[in-house]
Design an enzyme around this catalytic site. Sequence first.
Site, PDB file in Angstrom:
ATOM      1  N   GLU A  23      -0.660  -9.842  -1.524  1.00 30.63           N
ATOM      2  CA  GLU A  23      -2.068 -10.196  -1.785  1.00 30.63           C
ATOM      3  C   GLU A  23      -2.589 -10.041  -2.961  1.00 30.63           C
ATOM      4  OE1 GLU A  23      -3.783  -8.841   2.539  1.00 30.63           O
ATOM      5  OE2 GLU A  23      -2.941  -7.161   1.667  1.00 30.63           O
TER       6      GLU A  23
ATOM      7  N   GLY B 261       0.165  -5.634   0.314  1.00 34.28           N
ATOM      8  CA  GLY B 261      -0.754  -5.600  -0.623  1.00 34.28           C
ATOM      9  C   GLY B 261      -0.256  -6.027  -1.967  1.00 34.28           C
TER      10      GLY B 261
ATOM     11  N   ALA C  76       0.947  -1.141   0.028  1.00 37.03           N
ATOM     12  CA  ALA C  76       0.084  -0.015   0.027  1.00 37.03           C
ATOM     13  C   ALA C  76       0.623   1.170   0.091  1.00 37.03           C
ATOM     14  CB  ALA C  76      -0.826   0.109   1.136  1.00 37.03           C
TER      15      ALA C  76
ATOM     16  N   GLU D  31       2.355  -6.599   8.071  1.00 34.74           N
ATOM     17  CA  GLU D  31       1.303  -5.533   8.397  1.00 34.74           C
ATOM     18  C   GLU D  31       1.488  -5.732  10.142  1.00 34.74           C
ATOM     19  OE1 GLU D  31      -0.582  -6.242   4.479  1.00 34.74           O
ATOM     20  OE2 GLU D  31       0.670  -7.500   5.907  1.00 34.74           O
TER      21      GLU D  31
END
Length: 303
Positions: A155, A152, A107, A175
């Site tokens: 992911e 991310g 992110a 995270e």
Amino acid sequence: MRSSFHVKTSKPYLTLNFITHQHHNQYQTRRNLILDTSASEFVKLHRLTGPDSGIVEISLDRPEVKNAIGKEMLRGLSHAFELINQNSYANVAMISSSVPRVFCAGADLKERRTMSQSETKMFVNSIRSTFSFLEVVHVPTIAVIEGVALGGGLELALACDIRICGENALMGLPETGLAIIPAAGGSQRLPRLVGKAIAKDIIFTGRKIDGKEALSLGLVNYCVPAGEAYSKALEVARDINQKGPVAIRMAKKAINEGVETDLTSALVLEEDYYDYVLNTKDRLEGLAAFAEKRKPSQSYFRS
């Protein structure tokens, strides 16, 4: 050798560029149809033509922040996934990076710091829903991972059907080090892929995994020498592209939906999706090709 020209379309959000490349491989000339969506300058969608017709590539291109996912990039990803899902020209999609040694760093935390709590929640929900949509896109998707794929970024790769990495890849879900949890599907897709115990180790510690370990854990399908992930992905995409496109789509649905239910219900799903392909022209061409000891006609499959 490379040449290009522009084509105007009736859709203002698309710019089409035809680019011709000369390659020193079995396909001496390959033509790419590139669709640039105005939703994001950081995401490019390439449609291969010629012998590779049916293969599309999504390329991440935000080098200044290592392809970090912000609002604009997310819009571009979402739009690219929708285009692939809506158009019949796509049989298989590759997601790669045009930034050296980076797939996606996760992110955009600098942008995140400007968001209120409610804005952050909405944005994370948007990432999760976008990746969930990617997971059920009709065609097989291949993540091409060279270098960093964190948070991310990993992911995004987890939502793909197949993951191919270079040995220099570095993957992880860090995270918890920021006092949050993976929230774009990582806490759910990772354990389904590598098992609960290994996923807990990776998420609790936030440790990074190289390409070889990722292969040993089952996190990726292939690990190749650094710099060769794209070539391997294209090889796999070409193999998939030679198969019956309806069968590939139904196989994806049968697997994705079947693993989420009990075996008895899953076998009913398998029967339903087999029935769907039973009377297709693709199947008849496949049988004819087998009887005549030849390869199925790809132009017939794509008609």
